[in-house]
Design a protein around this motif. Structure first.
Motif: not given
Length: 731
Positions: A615-628, A635-643
């Motif tokens: 189960d993984y997630t890959v993509g991009v995000a801004f540096d100030d994306v919420p870490k929690e 709105r600060l990240s775009w990802c591809m998630r697999h389960r």
């Protein structure tokens, strides 16, 4: 001439040819028929002596055709003049050879003159042709009036080689004869070798000339210094001698004045004695005269005056008369005190103590990391035997604690001080010394050593096809003025030095513009007022694809990065995450890590090798994306998630918790990610089958970074710094 000669065929054009050109020349006679005049005459004699009585005109018809052809070719008119003569065989003419040796030319001309060929004589139908040859090339023989074609030199015989033993060029044919046992080489090779030797000798000569010029300049400086020193010494002696003469004149005046006063006193004393002696003489004369007068008086008067005279004479005789000279005529010997004069004389041979030297400020780029060059100057009138240079480091020390002082003795007005600490300030002062003593201390000057070479963080280098971002550590305790990045292309071995430098960098990182698909060797220097440091250890940067490291400061505690720096692992054993500190950049809820992508707009591509059951997630995000928060939940990240659950693969393309309804039939094991800043798109690909999966249309108002997450134990391997596949370039 108008290009066509009289008597020539209508379709025949006459072109003047250069008979000396061996390639372009028109050959009117076949090579096989080329003979000397003597050979032609011998051949015709043989034909005349053949059985059957064949005369010189054995084949009159064939000769007539040949003559007609030549007449028409050179436009000499009809066959009535030359043709009849040659066809009858009455006057055979020797053919003109194409190439003849010099001796053969001479024989042919002589025999031709003897036979007097009608066509080539002083007059006749061929006169125009002879004159044309003569005017065109100026080579007609006036004696025989026959054109001579020069001999062409044989190229094989003219070929030259170089005999190393004899040191002279020789013909190739002579090698086996006179130079058979000698060492020979090609003339071009010998010429290049000689040129190299001449160039080396010229370089040595130029170097020697430069050294001699420098020595001559030094001699000239010494000559001028001798003149200046002589002038100063001459002025010094003249001043001292004038001072000595003035002192002697003053002493002479003082002694003469004292001697005059003594003379006056003696004369006055003698004069007083002389006056007293005169008075006594006058008194004696008066008494004698009085006594003589008394002797002529009467007895009664004599007795009366005798008593009084006896009393007066007794008193005079009882008076002591000084008959000794109170003043001697001799003068005492005068002792002159020349101590001050002797002191002045000695000062001619005694040097004064030198004045305080003037220490120069530090010259730019005059220091290394462990040494500085200190220079000073002195007044020209001072004579110095040695200098004493003292220095100590300038550091903030505890009150009452002085830094150790180091001292050196040198002869010159400069000194290279070694074994110093890099990027450190030192305080210098100097004193001059001679036999008279030491000079006052000069003013103090601060010198600084060059910095230590920086340390490039090779694992944190970021690059793409247009640029590279390199970071380094200063390697110095004290701050430096700036840094310089030096780079050289690896693909150009002829470039032995630095091909480009980026100067004036204030911080410990630099974004350097580069050429695509190249390899560069980079190093960094630190600079301060003392000069540049040595180069740092070089690193190699490739501009093929985008290369980025993983940011350990964002790594979740449950994730670890392998030694290769590109493999992310989540182990089976998990520990509760620590509460993040305020403003911390580490992921706290999402088990993720981010990469440091170079901040350059354009197209960036990288790949991620995944496990089909992870189960993984890959993509991009801004540096100030919420870490929690999870990746893709804002709105600060775009990802591809697999389960993966119950043998089923579920794929989502998340942005702000939204995903399109897309079904993927072939589970990718290697995912390609293309970030396109120019078109504001993020695309995902199945690399193994070159399949496009999905493309986000992003609002990239700034720079984003790759991000990777593992929701369950597993591993992800990031592949970057690779060329973009062909199928990716279409998106």
């Amino acid at each position: 001439m108008d290009g066509k000669a009289a008597g020539a065929p209508p379709d025949f054009h006459f072109y003047p040819m250069d008979l000396y050109d061996p390639e372009d020349r028109l050959h009117p006679f076949p090579e096989g028929a080329t003979q000397t005049g003597r050979e032609a005459y011998a051949e015709m004699a043989e034909e005349a002596s053949e059985p059957g009585g064949v005369a010189l005109g054995k084949a009159p018809r064939a000769q007539e055709e040949e003559v007609d052809e030549l007449v028409h070719l050179y436009a000499l008119g009809g066959a009535g003049e030359w043709g009849s003569e040659l066809a009858d065989g009455s006057a055979p003419c020797a053919e003109v050879p194409e190439h003849l040796p010099l001796g053969a030319q001479r024989d042919w001309r002589g025999e031709a003159g003897e036979r007097s060929c009608p066509g080539w004589g002083a007059a006749g139908p061929g006169r125009d042709l002879r004159e044309a040859y003569g005017y065109a090339h100026g080579r007609a023989s006036e004696e025989y009036e026959c054109y001579v074609i020069p001999e062409e030199e044989d190229e094989d015989e003219a070929a030259l080689v170089f005999c190393v033993t004899c040191k002279a060029p020789v013909r190739a044919l002579e090698v086996s004869d006179e130079h058979g046992e000698h060492e020979v080489t090609a003339l071009d090779k010998a010429l290049e070798s000689a040129k190299d030797e001449v160039h080396k000798n010229m370089f040595k000569l130029e170097k020697q000339i430069l050294e001699m010029e420098n020595f001559a300049n030094h001699l000239e400086e010494v000559f001028i210094t001798v003149e200046e020193n002589f002038g100063r010494q001459e002025q010094n002696f003249e001043s001292h001698y004038n001072e000595i003469l003035e002192t002697l004149a003053q002493k002479y005046e003082e002694k003469m004045q004292a001697l005059g006063e003594k003379k006056k006193a003696k004369l006055e004393a003698l004069y007083g004695q002389l006056v007293g002696c005169g008075e006594n003489l006058d008194t004696c004369k008066e008494l004698m005269e009085t006594i003589e007068e008394m002797c002529h008086e009467e007895k009664v008067d004599f007795i009366k005056d005798a008593v009084a005279m006896a009393d007066r004479l007794g008193k005079f005789l009882n008076t002591d008369t000084d008959v000794e000279i109170t003043t001697q005529p001799d003068f005492e010997d005068q002792t002159l005190d020349f101590s001050d004069v002797e002191q002045l004389m000695c000062s001619l041979h005694t040097l004064p103590a030198p004045s305080a030297p003037v220490i120069n400020p530090q010259a730019p780029n005059s220091a290394t990391g462990s040494s500085v060059r200190v220079c000073w100057s002195l007044y020209s009138d001072d004579t110095v035997e040695s200098y004493q240079l003292s220095y100590r480091p300038v550091r903030d020390s505890a009150p009452g604690k002085d830094q150790a002082v180091f001292t050196m003795t040198v002869k010159e007005t400069y000194c290279s001080v070694t074994n110093l600490v890099p990027n450190t300030q030192y305080e210098f002062w100097v004193t001059a010394q001679n036999k008279a003593g030491s000079s006052p201390t000069s003013e103090r000057a601060v010198y600084m050593t060059a910095p230590s070479p920086p340390i490039i963080k090779s694992k944190e280098i970021q690059s793409c096809e247009e640029a590279a971002l390199i970071c380094w550590e200063s390697g110095n305790l004290n701050p430096v003025d700036s840094y310089t990045v030096e780079l050289t292309q690896v693909e150009t071995p002829e470039a032995s030095g630095v091909t480009e430098s980026v100067v004036g960098i204030p911080a410990c990182e630099s974004l350097v513009q580069l050429q695509p698909r190249q390899s560069y060797t980079m190093s960094v220097r630190a600079l301060n007022m003392g000069g540049p440091s040595a180069r740092s250890d070089p690193v190699t940067v490739h501009t093929t694809g985008s290369r980025f490291p993983l940011n350990q400061h964002t790594c979740h505690p449950w994730l670890t990065v392998a030694d290769d720096g590109f493999t992310v692992v989540r182990s089976e054993r998990e520990a509760p995450p620590k509460e993040p500190l305020p403003g911390n950049t580490r992921f706290s809820r999402c088990v993720a890590i981010m990469g440091n992508l170079i901040p350059v707009r354009g197209r960036h591509y990288w790949e991620v090798e995944v496990d089909e059951r992870a189960d993984y997630t890959v993509g991009v995000a801004f540096d100030d994306v919420p870490k929690e928060e999870d990746l893709g939940a804002n709105r600060l990240s775009w990802c591809m998630r697999h389960r993966f659950a119950s043998s089923r693969h579920e794929y989502e393309f998340l942005h702000n918790k939204a995903t399109p309804g897309i079904r993927i039939t072939v589970s990718p094991r290697k995912i390609g990610i293309l970030l396109d800043y120019e078109n504001s798109k993020l695309s995902f690909f199945n690399v193994d089958i070159s399949q496009h999966l999905y493309t986000f249309s992003c609002q990239l108002h700034g720079f984003v970074h790759p991000c990777f997450s593992l929701e369950k134990p597993g591993r992800l391997r990031i592949r970057n710094g690779i060329a973009m596949p062909t199928h990716v370039t279409f998106y």
